[in-house]
Design a protein around this motif. Sequence first.
Motif, mmCIF file in Angstrom:
data_model
loop_
_atom_site.group_PDB
_atom_site.id
_atom_site.type_symbol
_atom_site.label_atom_id
_atom_site.label_comp_id
_atom_site.label_asym_id
_atom_site.label_seq_id
_atom_site.Cartn_x
_atom_site.Cartn_y
_atom_site.Cartn_z
ATOM 1 N N ASN A 1 99.249 45.410 29.858
ATOM 2 C CA ASN A 1 99.361 44.466 28.743
ATOM 3 C C ASN A 1 100.195 43.254 29.149
ATOM 4 O O ASN A 1 100.816 42.603 28.318
ATOM 5 N N GLY A 2 100.186 43.007 30.456
ATOM 6 C CA GLY A 2 100.999 41.910 30.969
ATOM 7 C C GLY A 2 102.433 42.312 31.225
ATOM 8 O O GLY A 2 103.245 41.480 31.625
ATOM 9 N N HIS A 3 102.741 43.569 30.990
ATOM 10 C CA HIS A 3 104.113 44.054 31.184
ATOM 11 C C HIS A 3 104.139 45.141 32.252
ATOM 12 O O HIS A 3 103.126 45.778 32.552
ATOM 13 N N HIS A 4 105.301 45.349 32.803
ATOM 14 C CA HIS A 4 105.521 46.384 33.802
ATOM 15 C C HIS A 4 106.777 47.181 33.439
ATOM 16 O O HIS A 4 107.623 46.707 32.679
ATOM 17 N N HIS A 5 106.867 48.361 34.014
ATOM 18 C CA HIS A 5 108.079 49.160 33.862
ATOM 19 C C HIS A 5 108.473 49.696 35.228
ATOM 20 O O HIS A 5 107.646 49.764 36.146
ATOM 21 N N ILE A 6 109.737 50.077 35.361
ATOM 22 C CA ILE A 6 110.235 50.509 36.665
ATOM 23 C C ILE A 6 110.494 52.012 36.665
ATOM 24 O O ILE A 6 110.977 52.583 35.677
ATOM 25 N N ILE A 7 110.126 52.674 37.774
ATOM 26 C CA ILE A 7 110.474 54.077 38.011
ATOM 27 C C ILE A 7 111.429 54.106 39.196
ATOM 28 O O ILE A 7 111.131 53.552 40.257
ATOM 29 N N THR A 8 112.575 54.755 39.005
ATOM 30 C CA THR A 8 113.566 54.859 40.074
ATOM 31 C C THR A 8 113.604 56.283 40.622
ATOM 32 O O THR A 8 113.013 57.205 40.048
ATOM 33 N N LYS A 9 114.322 56.461 41.718
ATOM 34 C CA LYS A 9 114.513 57.804 42.264
ATOM 35 C C LYS A 9 115.171 58.702 41.221
ATOM 36 O O LYS A 9 114.859 59.894 41.121
ATOM 37 N N TYR A 10 116.068 58.124 40.443
ATOM 38 C CA TYR A 10 116.753 58.906 39.405
ATOM 39 C C TYR A 10 115.744 59.445 38.386
ATOM 40 O O TYR A 10 115.845 60.583 37.933
ATOM 41 N N ASP A 11 114.755 58.620 38.035
ATOM 42 C CA ASP A 11 113.726 59.077 37.095
ATOM 43 C C ASP A 11 112.927 60.239 37.672
ATOM 44 O O ASP A 11 112.615 61.212 36.968
ATOM 45 N N ILE A 12 112.595 60.144 38.947
ATOM 46 C CA ILE A 12 111.828 61.205 39.598
ATOM 47 C C ILE A 12 112.641 62.495 39.652
ATOM 48 O O ILE A 12 112.138 63.591 39.338
ATOM 49 N N ILE A 13 113.906 62.379 40.044
ATOM 50 C CA ILE A 13 114.770 63.563 40.118
ATOM 51 C C ILE A 13 114.903 64.209 38.744
ATOM 52 O O ILE A 13 114.885 65.427 38.604
ATOM 53 N N GLY A 14 115.028 63.374 37.703
ATOM 54 C CA GLY A 14 115.152 63.888 36.351
ATOM 55 C C GLY A 14 113.919 64.627 35.876
ATOM 56 O O GLY A 14 113.984 65.471 34.964
ATOM 57 N N ALA A 15 112.771 64.339 36.500
ATOM 58 C CA ALA A 15 111.529 64.990 36.114
ATOM 59 C C ALA A 15 111.299 66.299 36.857
ATOM 60 O O ALA A 15 110.401 67.065 36.508
ATOM 61 N N ILE A 16 112.107 66.565 37.874
ATOM 62 C CA ILE A 16 111.943 67.785 38.655
ATOM 63 C C ILE A 16 112.425 68.980 37.859
ATOM 64 O O ILE A 16 113.512 68.980 37.295
ATOM 65 N N LYS A 17 111.646 70.009 37.776
ATOM 66 C CA LYS A 17 112.006 71.241 37.052
ATOM 67 C C LYS A 17 112.400 72.312 38.042
ATOM 68 O O LYS A 17 111.816 72.454 39.078
#
Length: 453
Positions: free
Chosen positions: A437-453
Motif C-alpha cells: 500500500n506504498g508502505h513498508h515495515h521492518i523486521i529485526t533480529k529481535y523480532d525473529i528471536i521473539g517468534a522462536i518457540k
Amino acid sequence: MDFSNTILETIGNTPLVKLNKVVAEIDALVLAKVETFNPGNSVKDRMAVKMVEDAEADGRLKPGGTIIEGTSGNTGMGLALVAIIKGYKLICVISDKQSKEKMDILRAVGAKVVVCPTDVEPTDPRSYYSVSKRLAEETPNSWYVNQYDNLSNSLAHYEQTGPEIWKQTDGKITHFVVGVGTGGTISGVGKYLKEKNPNIKIWGIDTYGSVFKKYHETGIFDENEIYSYITEGIGEDILPKNVDFSLIDGFTKVTDKDAAVYTRKIALEEAIFVGNSAGACIKGLLQLKEHFKPDDVVVVLFHDSGSRYVGKMFNDDWMRERGFLDENVTKAEDVIKDHIDKELIVVRTEELVSHAIERMRKYKISQIPVVDITGFVGSVDETDLFRSYVADKNVAEKPIKEVMGKPFPIVQLGTPIEEVSKLFTKENDAVLVDLKNGHHHIITKYDIIGAIK
C-alpha cells in the motif's frame, strides 16, 4: 449475629475445589486448596499472623514497632493486614522481578516498599535479604521477620492448613503437591499429614534456576543451578530453615513458560483466577501423573490471586515478548502483526548523523532505513554509527549518505519465515516487508528471536 471482630479472624478455612479440565490427563481425584479466599488473597496470611503473634509473645516485637521483611509480595500483604489491625509500621523489601501489582497493593495498604535488584547474590549488600537485615539494624524498635528461617512460618501450616486439608478430605488424601519458596507450607502441612498417615506423599514444585530439587536428591548445594528466572513465589537460591527436606518425597521442576501458560489455563478452563505458582503446580502435577492411581486423592495448593499478575502472565504483550504465547508464526507478516500499523522510521540521505542518533534514542530502535526521492538507498544501525564515531568524533555533523551501509533486503507479504531468516547475516540486521500500500515495515533480529518457540 454472625460477624468477625477484625479481618484477621477471616483467615483460614479456605475451600477445597475439584479440578476437571485442566487435569483431565490425571487418573485421580485432584482437589485445589484455594488460598485466595484469605483476606489478603494468599496463603501467606496464615503465617503472617502466626509470626507476628509469636514475636509479640516473646518480646521481639514491641508496641508501636516497625515490622521489616523481605518478601515477594504476598507475605508483605499478610503482614500489612496484621500491622494495620495491631498498630505497627511496615517496611517491605521486594525484588524488582515481582509484579507491579504486588508493589502497588503493598503501598495501598500502608507499607513502605523498598525495591532491590533480583540478579545479585544473596550476600550482595543490594540483595533483598541483605537490605532487609540492614534496615532492621538501622531502624529503632524494629523486628526483622525473616520468613525463610522463622519457624513460626511452618508452624502456622502445621496448626492450620494441614488440619483443614485432613478434615476436608476426610483423611483420604494420598498426595499433597505445592510450590516451594520459603518452605513453610510444604513443611508444615507435610509434617501434619505424615503424622496422620506416613504413606501420604509430599511433592514440591521447583523452578529452573532454583537449588531445591538437586539438593534434595544429592545433598549438594550447586551454585551452578542458580540463575535468574521469571516464575514468582517458588524456588530459591538459598536453603531456608523452614524447608524440611526429610518430609518431602520429591521435587519436579517447571519451566517459566509452562508456569505462565498453565496459570492462564486454570482461569480459562476452571474459572479459578489464581497466580503464577498455581500454574507451575498444575504443570508439575501433569509431569508427575504416573505417580497417581484412580483411587488417589491429590490436593494441590493454589497460593495467591491472579489479580497480582494482570500485567504479566495475563497480559498478551508480556507473554508474547517472552515467547510464551503459542502462536503460529509462518510468514513475514506474522512476526510483526502486533505492531504492523506503526509508522516506519526512516532517515534521509542528506540528514545528519545526529538526526539518526536522535531518532534511535526517541523510538528505542537500533536500525533505520535510509531513503531519498527514489526510495530505499541505504541503512544505518547503531554498530555502524559507533564505529564511525570512534574513527571520527565529528561524524555527528556529517550527512547520513557518508556513513550508511547497504539497503535492507525487501520481502513480500506471505514470504515464509524460513526465507526471511536466511536474509539475516553479520552485515545485515533487518529486513523490510512490502505492505503493498506504498508502505513498508521492518523486521529485526529481535523480532525473529521473539517468534522462536
